[in-house]
Design a protein around this motif. Structure first.
Motif, PDB file in Angstrom:
ATOM      1  N   UNK A 248       0.829  -1.203   0.000  1.00  8.91           N
ATOM      2  CA  UNK A 248       0.000   0.000   0.000  1.00  8.91           C
ATOM      3  C   UNK A 248       0.867   1.257   0.000  1.00  8.91           C
ATOM      4  N   UNK A 249       1.934   1.266   0.798  1.00  5.54           N
ATOM      5  CA  UNK A 249       2.812   2.441   0.832  1.00  5.54           C
ATOM      6  C   UNK A 249       3.547   2.623  -0.499  1.00  5.54           C
ATOM      7  N   UNK A 250       4.047   1.534  -1.066  1.00  5.44           N
ATOM      8  CA  UNK A 250       4.742   1.642  -2.354  1.00  5.44           C
ATOM      9  C   UNK A 250       3.799   2.145  -3.445  1.00  5.44           C
ATOM     10  N   UNK A 251       2.576   1.641  -3.459  1.00  7.61           N
ATOM     11  CA  UNK A 251       1.608   2.067  -4.472  1.00  7.61           C
ATOM     12  C   UNK A 251       1.177   3.513  -4.255  1.00  7.61           C
ATOM     13  N   UNK A 252       1.036   3.929  -2.990  1.00  3.32           N
ATOM     14  CA  UNK A 252       0.698   5.325  -2.729  1.00  3.32           C
ATOM     15  C   UNK A 252       1.806   6.242  -3.226  1.00  3.32           C
ATOM     16  N   UNK A 253       3.047   5.842  -3.007  1.00  2.00           N
ATOM     17  CA  UNK A 253       4.172   6.641  -3.500  1.00  2.00           C
ATOM     18  C   UNK A 253       4.145   6.724  -5.027  1.00  2.00           C
ATOM     19  N   UNK A 254       3.936   5.574  -5.688  1.00  2.75           N
ATOM     20  CA  UNK A 254       3.905   5.563  -7.150  1.00  2.75           C
ATOM     21  C   UNK A 254       2.767   6.425  -7.683  1.00  2.75           C
ATOM     22  N   UNK A 255       1.612   6.350  -7.034  1.00  2.00           N
ATOM     23  CA  UNK A 255       0.456   7.131  -7.488  1.00  2.00           C
ATOM     24  C   UNK A 255       0.678   8.618  -7.272  1.00  2.00           C
ATOM     25  N   UNK A 256       1.103   9.006  -6.068  1.00  2.00           N
ATOM     26  CA  UNK A 256       1.320  10.425  -5.777  1.00  2.00           C
ATOM     27  C   UNK A 256       2.445  11.003  -6.622  1.00  2.00           C
ATOM     28  N   UNK A 257       3.462  10.203  -6.894  1.00  2.00           N
ATOM     29  CA  UNK A 257       4.570  10.668  -7.739  1.00  2.00           C
ATOM     30  C   UNK A 257       4.082  10.988  -9.136  1.00  2.00           C
ATOM     31  N   UNK A 258       3.203  10.146  -9.672  1.00  2.00           N
ATOM     32  CA  UNK A 258       2.669  10.388 -11.020  1.00  2.00           C
ATOM     33  C   UNK A 258       1.710  11.582 -11.028  1.00  2.00           C
ATOM     34  N   UNK A 259       0.933  11.752  -9.971  1.00  2.00           N
ATOM     35  CA  UNK A 259      -0.061  12.822  -9.949  1.00  2.00           C
ATOM     36  C   UNK A 259       0.546  14.182  -9.623  1.00  2.00           C
ATOM     37  N   UNK A 260       1.519  14.210  -8.692  1.00  2.00           N
ATOM     38  CA  UNK A 260       1.999  15.489  -8.176  1.00  2.00           C
ATOM     39  C   UNK A 260       3.513  15.667  -8.236  1.00  2.00           C
ATOM     40  N   UNK A 261       4.267  14.613  -8.446  1.00  2.00           N
ATOM     41  CA  UNK A 261       5.714  14.724  -8.430  1.00  2.00           C
ATOM     42  C   UNK A 261       6.321  14.060  -7.203  1.00  2.00           C
TER      43      UNK A 261
ATOM     44  N   UNK B 120      -1.926  12.350  -0.217  1.00  2.00           N
ATOM     45  CA  UNK B 120      -1.302  13.136  -1.295  1.00  2.00           C
ATOM     46  C   UNK B 120      -1.882  14.548  -1.426  1.00  2.00           C
ATOM     47  N   UNK B 121      -3.184  14.715  -1.185  1.00  2.00           N
ATOM     48  CA  UNK B 121      -3.798  16.037  -1.289  1.00  2.00           C
ATOM     49  C   UNK B 121      -3.327  16.945  -0.151  1.00  2.00           C
ATOM     50  N   UNK B 122      -3.181  16.380   1.039  1.00  2.00           N
ATOM     51  CA  UNK B 122      -2.676  17.161   2.165  1.00  2.00           C
ATOM     52  C   UNK B 122      -1.223  17.556   1.931  1.00  2.00           C
ATOM     53  N   UNK B 123      -0.443  16.620   1.399  1.00  2.00           N
ATOM     54  CA  UNK B 123       0.953  16.931   1.081  1.00  2.00           C
ATOM     55  C   UNK B 123       1.039  18.017   0.015  1.00  2.00           C
ATOM     56  N   UNK B 124       0.144  17.986  -0.975  1.00  2.00           N
ATOM     57  CA  UNK B 124       0.127  19.017  -2.014  1.00  2.00           C
ATOM     58  C   UNK B 124      -0.218  20.379  -1.425  1.00  2.00           C
TER      59      UNK B 124
ATOM     60  N   UNK C 286       8.512  15.047  -4.814  1.00  2.00           N
ATOM     61  CA  UNK C 286       8.597  15.702  -3.503  1.00  2.00           C
ATOM     62  C   UNK C 286       7.284  15.585  -2.742  1.00  2.00           C
ATOM     63  N   UNK C 287       6.165  15.737  -3.429  1.00  2.00           N
ATOM     64  CA  UNK C 287       4.873  15.606  -2.762  1.00  2.00           C
ATOM     65  C   UNK C 287       4.620  14.147  -2.398  1.00  2.00           C
TER      66      UNK C 287
END
Length: 364
Positions: free
Chosen positions: A102-115, A339-343, A117-118
């Motif tokens: 779940x953590x790896x997939x969240x990282x992959x998803x957020x990286x594609x959506x926001x970059x 990811x939205x909070x990080x953004x 650093x986010x």
């Protein structure tokens, strides 16, 4: 640049492995103690592996699976028992693997959506900023519960959908992942429907009918895929399971609760204890609304952002205004909202500019 990017991604994956999986192995068999909800799942998985009966025993006789987790979780534990033997650490190894995924997939998803650093900030938010100890992802991940497998399947679906433009295989893979999520916890059904159907409405208002068509296929396919998986489970377990007695009143006790004291408690949790998450969702909704008047075709990233926003938002709205108030019920919504909070933090601090933040705070 691609090589450097791969190195950074490898470092993040290695850190997650050590931090999530490595730390999870410490005292995995005793902390926290095996408890009621886990016990049903462990009982069914053990009986299935040792005796071929999908259920527990009552006075030495076969009994229904009762309150065990749904089939994907039980099957995962049974697979671990088959490979490594029956035991507590073998049981909880499953939860650790799903949590790492779940953590790896969240990282992959957020990286594609926001970059990147986010994406890293989203991980840091979940790992280092306390929610409530009893629902910290690493704490929940040490247990045999449905939340982390559910998140793993949901996020895998979104990651696959991001790759599905002009690639039908990835669309099918996304549907399969969401069907598994639907099967893992029936609770997810209204939020997954809100995610997909709500995005269809947004895209139809923009006139992007190709996206609407793909989302319609995804929603129908996910529901149909879940039904197909349930039929396959029934076929596999035919003669090895007893009819499950109906459980009346579960919805009224857990999902639709209107007791004022409980409503005040859940609202306090969301808007006082975890205010950064609704703020992040509100900020993301404002950004999505700001682009809604554009006639340009929507990218697959914008589509997935809207889907994820609706899923996390509807889940947390249910927790605050309708649920029984168990903090664990909020975890999937909080995890998906990270990811939205990080953004929000990224934009507020001008790209995590520490000097700018220090000047702003000292100026206040």
């Amino acid at each position: 640049l691609d090589s450097a990017s791969s190195v950074v991604d490898g470092v993040v994956a290695g850190f997650l492995f050590l931090f999530v999986f490595g730390s999870g192995l410490i005292h995995i068999e005793s902390f926290p103690p095996l408890w009621f909800d886990e016990g049903w799942t462990v009982c069914v998985a053990r009986t299935w592996v040792e005796l071929g009966h999908y259920g527990c025993l009552l006075r030495g006789e076969p009994a229904p699976p009762s309150l065990a987790a749904h089939f994907p979780v039980v099957a995962s534990v049974a697979a671990s028992f088959t490979l490594f033997g029956v035991g507590v650490w073998q049981t909880r190894l499953v939860g650790l693997l799903y949590t790492l995924g779940a953590f790896l997939l969240l990282y992959a998803l957020a990286r594609r959506l926001y970059g990147r650093s986010i994406a890293i900030a989203a991980l840091a938010l979940l790992l280092l900023v306390p929610l409530k100890w009893s629902i910290h992802p690493l704490y929940i991940g040490r247990q045999v519960l449905g939340e982390m497998p559910l998140l793993c399947f949901l996020l895998a679906g979104y990651v696959c959908f991001l790759r599905s433009t002009h690639r039908p295989f990835w669309q099918v893979a996304a549907i399969g992942c969401w069907a598994l999520a639907w099967m893992t916890k029936a609770q997810v059904a209204p939020f997954l429907v809100a995610s997909i159907a709500g995005t269809m409405v947004v895209m139809s208002l923009r006139g992007d009918w190709s996206v609407v068509g793909r989302l319609a296929v995804a929603m129908i396919g996910s529901w149909g895929g879940c039904r197909l998986l349930l039929y396959a489970k029934d076929w596999l377990l035919a003669g090895h399971i007893m009819p499950h007695p109906p459980v009346d009143g579960m919805t009224e006790a857990i999902a639709l609760v209107f007791v004022p004291s409980i409503r005040l408690e859940t609202i306090r949790y969301l808007f006082v204890s975890w205010p950064e998450y609704p703020l992040g969702l509100a900020y993301a909704a404002w950004r999505v609304g700001g682009t809604s008047g554009s006639v340009a075709k929507v990218s697959v990233e914008q589509t997935v952002q809207t889907m994820l926003l609706l899923l996390a938002g509807s889940w947390l709205a249910w927790f605050a205004f309708l649920s029984a108030g168990e903090p664990r019920y909020a975890l999937p919504g909080l995890f998906l909202a990270a990811p939205f909070t990080a953004a929000l933090f990224h934009d507020f601090t001008r790209g995590f500019d520490v000097a700018f933040l220090a000047r702003t705070l000292t100026g206040l």
